[in-house]
Scaffold this motif. Structure first.
Motif, PDB file in Angstrom:
ATOM      1  N   CYS A   1       0.878  -1.149   0.000  1.00 17.01           N
ATOM      2  CA  CYS A   1       0.000   0.000   0.000  1.00 17.01           C
ATOM      3  C   CYS A   1       0.923   1.208   0.000  1.00 17.01           C
ATOM      4  CB  CYS A   1      -0.887  -0.044   1.247  1.00 17.01           C
ATOM      5  SG  CYS A   1      -2.021   1.344   1.374  1.00 17.01           S
ATOM      6  N   LEU A   2       0.680   2.132  -0.918  1.00 21.20           N
ATOM      7  CA  LEU A   2       1.606   3.252  -1.110  1.00 21.20           C
ATOM      8  C   LEU A   2       1.372   4.393  -0.124  1.00 21.20           C
ATOM      9  CD1 LEU A   2       1.540   3.374  -5.021  1.00 21.20           C
ATOM     10  CD2 LEU A   2       3.292   2.351  -3.542  1.00 21.20           C
ATOM     11  N   THR A   3       0.223   4.371   0.530  1.00 21.66           N
ATOM     12  CA  THR A   3      -0.070   5.445   1.480  1.00 21.66           C
ATOM     13  C   THR A   3      -0.217   4.863   2.886  1.00 21.66           C
ATOM     14  OG1 THR A   3      -2.392   5.138   0.918  1.00 21.66           O
ATOM     15  CG2 THR A   3      -1.259   6.972  -0.156  1.00 21.66           C
ATOM     16  N   SER A   4      -0.107   5.718   3.874  1.00 14.80           N
ATOM     17  CA  SER A   4      -0.412   5.265   5.235  1.00 14.80           C
ATOM     18  C   SER A   4      -1.020   6.413   6.017  1.00 14.80           C
ATOM     19  CB  SER A   4       0.829   4.699   5.906  1.00 14.80           C
ATOM     20  OG  SER A   4       1.824   5.674   5.976  1.00 14.80           O
TER      21      SER A   4
ATOM     22  N   GLU B   1       5.313  17.132   2.832  1.00 14.70           N
ATOM     23  CA  GLU B   1       4.115  17.919   2.512  1.00 14.70           C
ATOM     24  C   GLU B   1       3.321  17.256   1.388  1.00 14.70           C
ATOM     25  OE1 GLU B   1       2.488  20.600   4.501  1.00 14.70           O
ATOM     26  OE2 GLU B   1       4.617  21.178   4.487  1.00 14.70           O
ATOM     27  N   GLY B   2       2.098  16.844   1.672  1.00  7.35           N
ATOM     28  CA  GLY B   2       1.248  16.236   0.650  1.00  7.35           C
ATOM     29  C   GLY B   2       1.579  14.793   0.321  1.00  7.35           C
ATOM     30  N   LYS B   3       2.595  14.232   1.009  1.00  5.47           N
ATOM     31  CA  LYS B   3       2.994  12.839   0.758  1.00  5.47           C
ATOM     32  C   LYS B   3       3.172  12.125   2.093  1.00  5.47           C
ATOM     33  CE  LYS B   3       5.021  11.305  -3.172  1.00  5.47           C
ATOM     34  NZ  LYS B   3       6.142  10.615  -3.793  1.00  5.47           N
ATOM     35  N   PRO B   4       2.242  11.217   2.411  1.00  6.31           N
ATOM     36  CA  PRO B   4       2.371  10.545   3.697  1.00  6.31           C
ATOM     37  C   PRO B   4       3.699   9.795   3.821  1.00  6.31           C
ATOM     38  CG  PRO B   4       0.304   9.928   2.589  1.00  6.31           C
ATOM     39  CD  PRO B   4       1.108  10.747   1.618  1.00  6.31           C
ATOM     40  N   GLY B   5       4.218   9.728   5.026  1.00  6.09           N
ATOM     41  CA  GLY B   5       5.404   8.915   5.286  1.00  6.09           C
ATOM     42  C   GLY B   5       5.023   7.448   5.259  1.00  6.09           C
ATOM     43  N   SER B   6       6.008   6.567   5.399  1.00  6.70           N
ATOM     44  CA  SER B   6       5.701   5.134   5.448  1.00  6.70           C
ATOM     45  C   SER B   6       5.133   4.794   6.832  1.00  6.70           C
ATOM     46  CB  SER B   6       6.941   4.319   5.106  1.00  6.70           C
ATOM     47  OG  SER B   6       8.020   4.701   5.927  1.00  6.70           O
ATOM     48  N   PRO B   7       4.434   3.663   6.944  1.00  5.12           N
ATOM     49  CA  PRO B   7       3.791   3.337   8.226  1.00  5.12           C
ATOM     50  C   PRO B   7       4.762   3.313   9.400  1.00  5.12           C
ATOM     51  CG  PRO B   7       3.367   1.607   6.566  1.00  5.12           C
ATOM     52  CD  PRO B   7       4.121   2.694   5.889  1.00  5.12           C
TER      53      PRO B   7
ATOM     54  N   PHE C   1      -1.049  -0.322   7.534  1.00  2.00           N
ATOM     55  CA  PHE C   1      -0.864   1.015   6.968  1.00  2.00           C
ATOM     56  C   PHE C   1      -1.749   2.046   7.670  1.00  2.00           C
ATOM     57  CE2 PHE C   1       0.121  -2.278   3.944  1.00  2.00           C
ATOM     58  CZ  PHE C   1       1.385  -1.908   3.508  1.00  2.00           C
ATOM     59  N   GLY C   2      -2.345   1.641   8.761  1.00  6.22           N
ATOM     60  CA  GLY C   2      -3.156   2.567   9.543  1.00  6.22           C
ATOM     61  C   GLY C   2      -4.593   2.697   9.083  1.00  6.22           C
ATOM     62  N   PHE C   3      -5.016   1.814   8.167  1.00  2.00           N
ATOM     63  CA  PHE C   3      -6.394   1.896   7.670  1.00  2.00           C
ATOM     64  C   PHE C   3      -7.299   0.858   8.329  1.00  2.00           C
ATOM     65  CE2 PHE C   3      -3.792   3.608   4.144  1.00  2.00           C
ATOM     66  CZ  PHE C   3      -4.308   4.882   4.129  1.00  2.00           C
TER      67      PHE C   3
ATOM     68  N   VAL D   1      -6.209  15.186   7.845  1.00  2.00           N
ATOM     69  CA  VAL D   1      -5.225  14.934   8.907  1.00  2.00           C
ATOM     70  C   VAL D   1      -3.894  15.578   8.546  1.00  2.00           C
ATOM     71  CG1 VAL D   1      -6.251  12.782   9.755  1.00  2.00           C
ATOM     72  CG2 VAL D   1      -4.585  12.691   7.886  1.00  2.00           C
ATOM     73  N   ASN D   2      -3.122  15.858   9.585  1.00  2.00           N
ATOM     74  CA  ASN D   2      -1.794  16.420   9.365  1.00  2.00           C
ATOM     75  C   ASN D   2      -0.823  15.293   9.034  1.00  2.00           C
ATOM     76  OD1 ASN D   2       0.593  17.835   9.343  1.00  2.00           O
ATOM     77  ND2 ASN D   2       0.711  18.011  11.588  1.00  2.00           N
ATOM     78  N   GLU D   3      -0.352  15.258   7.790  1.00  2.00           N
ATOM     79  CA  GLU D   3       0.588  14.204   7.384  1.00  2.00           C
ATOM     80  C   GLU D   3       1.999  14.483   7.881  1.00  2.00           C
ATOM     81  OE1 GLU D   3      -0.695  16.506   5.517  1.00  2.00           O
ATOM     82  OE2 GLU D   3       0.617  17.130   3.869  1.00  2.00           O
ATOM     83  N   MET D   4       2.266  15.726   8.263  1.00  2.00           N
ATOM     84  CA  MET D   4       3.626  16.118   8.662  1.00  2.00           C
ATOM     85  C   MET D   4       3.898  15.818  10.129  1.00  2.00           C
ATOM     86  SD  MET D   4       5.175  17.083   6.022  1.00  2.00           S
ATOM     87  CE  MET D   4       6.601  17.945   6.690  1.00  2.00           C
ATOM     88  N   VAL D   5       3.863  14.546  10.467  1.00  2.00           N
ATOM     89  CA  VAL D   5       4.097  14.161  11.856  1.00  2.00           C
ATOM     90  C   VAL D   5       5.593  13.951  12.053  1.00  2.00           C
ATOM     91  CG1 VAL D   5       3.567  12.431  13.617  1.00  2.00           C
ATOM     92  CG2 VAL D   5       1.832  13.065  11.928  1.00  2.00           C
ATOM     93  N   ALA D   6       6.142  14.514  13.118  1.00  2.00           N
ATOM     94  CA  ALA D   6       7.570  14.365  13.391  1.00  2.00           C
ATOM     95  C   ALA D   6       7.810  13.198  14.347  1.00  2.00           C
ATOM     96  CB  ALA D   6       8.110  15.642  14.010  1.00  2.00           C
TER      97      ALA D   6
END
Ligand code: NAI
Ligand code: NA
Length: 396
Positions: free
Chosen positions: A12-15, A79-85, A373-375, A386-391
């Motif tokens: 899965c390409l997104t998470s 930004e605009g691209k989720p990180g990996s799980p 993948f968090g789904f 959701v905020n994809e920019m999680v540190a």
């Protein structure tokens, strides 16, 4: 952003950051519910961001109150691209650990490299002094050898003969015949180079030489055996040769740790849905039948149940570590029970596209896959922004 699953075959390409965090919190709650483990205090987990490694880290921290350093290879959020799980899992784990007053830091990079080993050693020296447990839980399709620079690619193939058996496309539920051509000699050597014990031994050599292993330090790597059904493509295939090598390496490392009163173990774990296992042909069909049988018998476990049991009843049970005739810890004992295997084998013979929805737990397989993948976690609004920019709070 609104994040939906983008599935391509077995990945899965997104998470989803909120779902990944939920997954981690669920695991933490499970470990806490099982009570305290009189276990390790300072732990290094190599391959700490997903699967068994993440569950080992959670068990160390929330079961034994351990300080943890995690090493992994994950794609950061952009930004605009989720990180990996594994990025989001680690972000959530470290936030939870730190708010519980537990030390948790991590290094994102190639664990096979000299550079990441050195960076890890420096972090241990600076923050923890010495560690008493090293979990080795890497699963990778390739390794750049740190000495030769050669890039080794691992393959999942039978040896000597073409393997023909059933498989399932777990998205569509279609059961079909798969045929996998045998590997070459080079494939065997390459798979051993990636998934065998050489890198584990290199880690332990370097940690020991740097003086960062505490007296009595333990190290554990994970292996798999599985049933006759999958033997040609797993245990007697290329990956099995790598696992044989990994298991032999445990004895080599154990010997090297003698003067520290330390030990090296391999733990044989249960077949579970992870990013690594979804990629292996035939395994998803086996797992969907296994889940059905084990759930019906009340024996089903996920990564966290497996690792909690490994720590509490095997590694840190207050007495001897129980091992099999080959020196291996077995937490695949319930999977390999005779009644379980007999039922799975009978169902295997019957499995077709039409029968699988009833005789197998394809829904459970799929749910676990999306959960990676968090789904598909209940209670999460997947239509929300959701905020994809999680540190990752402890990233060094
Ligand atoms: P996974 O794919 O969930 O985890 C792999 C971990 O390795 C991740 O943390 C990833 O970031 C890290 N990683 C991969 N390449 C890396 C690199 N170059 N540098 C640093 N980190 C890297 O895999 P899973 O399933 O948890 O596998 C872990 C071990 O458990 C493997 O040895 C696997 O063979 C074994 N195992 C898996 C079973 C299963 O059914 N999934 C069953 C029994 C054993
Ligand atoms: Na892992």
């Amino acid at each position: 952003m609104i994040i939906v699953p983008k599935v391509r075959g077995f990945i899965c390409l997104t998470s989803h950051p909120v779902g990944c965090a939920q997954n981690v919190v669920n695991q933490i709650n499970y470990v806490k519910s099982k009570g305290a483990i009189n276990g390790p205090k300072k732990v290094l987990v190599i391959g700490a961001s997903t699967g068994f490694g993440l569950a080992s880290r959670i068990t160390s921290a929330f079961g034994a109150n351990a300080s943890t350093i995690g090493v992994y290879f994950e794609k950061p959020a952009a930004e605009g691209k989720p990180g990996s799980p594994g990025w989001y899992n680690t972000a959530a784990f470290e936030a939870e650990a730190q708010s519980a007053g537990l030390y948790a830091k991590s290094i994102n990079g190639d664990a096979f490299s000299k550079e990441i080993k050195q960076k890890t050693i420096e972090l241990i020296k600076a923050d923890l002094g010495q560690i008493d447990l090293v979990i080795y839980s890497l699963a990778s399709p390739r390794r750049t050898h740190p000495v030769t620079g050669v890039v080794h690619n691992s393959v999942l193939k039978p040896i000597g003969e073409t393997f023909r058996n059933k498989t399932v496309d777990f998205h569509t539920g279609v059961v079909s015949e798969v045929s996998i051509e045998p590997c070459t000699e080079e494939d065997i050597a390459n798979t051993i180079a990636v998934m065998g014990g050489e890198d584990w031994e290199m880690w332990m050599d370097e940690l020991k030489a740097a003086g960062v292993l505490a007296n009595g330090a333990t190290t554990v790597a994970y292996s798999y055996i599985g049933p006759k059904l999958t033997e040609p493509v797993y245990r007697k295939g290329t990956i099995g040769m790598a696992k044989d090598h990994l298991e032999k390496t445990a004895f080599v490392i154990d010997e090297k740790l003698k003067d520290l009163n330390g030990h090296a173990y391999v733990s044989v774990n249960k077949a579970l849905v992870t990013q690594a296992s979804s990629a292996i042909p035939v395994i998803p069909l086996y797992i969907s039948l296994l889940y059905k049988v084990m759930k019906a018998k009340g024996l089903h476990e996920g990564c966290i149940e497996q690792m909690q049991r490994l720590f509490a009843t095997r590694l840190f049970n207050g007495s001897k570590v129980p091992v099999d005739e080959k020196g291996r810890i077995r937490v695949d004992d319930w999977e390999m029970r005779e009644d379980v295997q007999a039922e799975v084998a009978a169902l295997w013979a019957e499995a077709t596209t039409e029968s699988l929805p009833n005789i197998g737990d394809l829904a459970g397989y799929r749910n676990d896959f999306f959960n990676l993948f968090g789904f598909e976690f209940p209670g999460i609004n997947y239509e929300a922004d959701v905020n994809e920019m999680v540190a990752v709070p402890g990233l060094v």
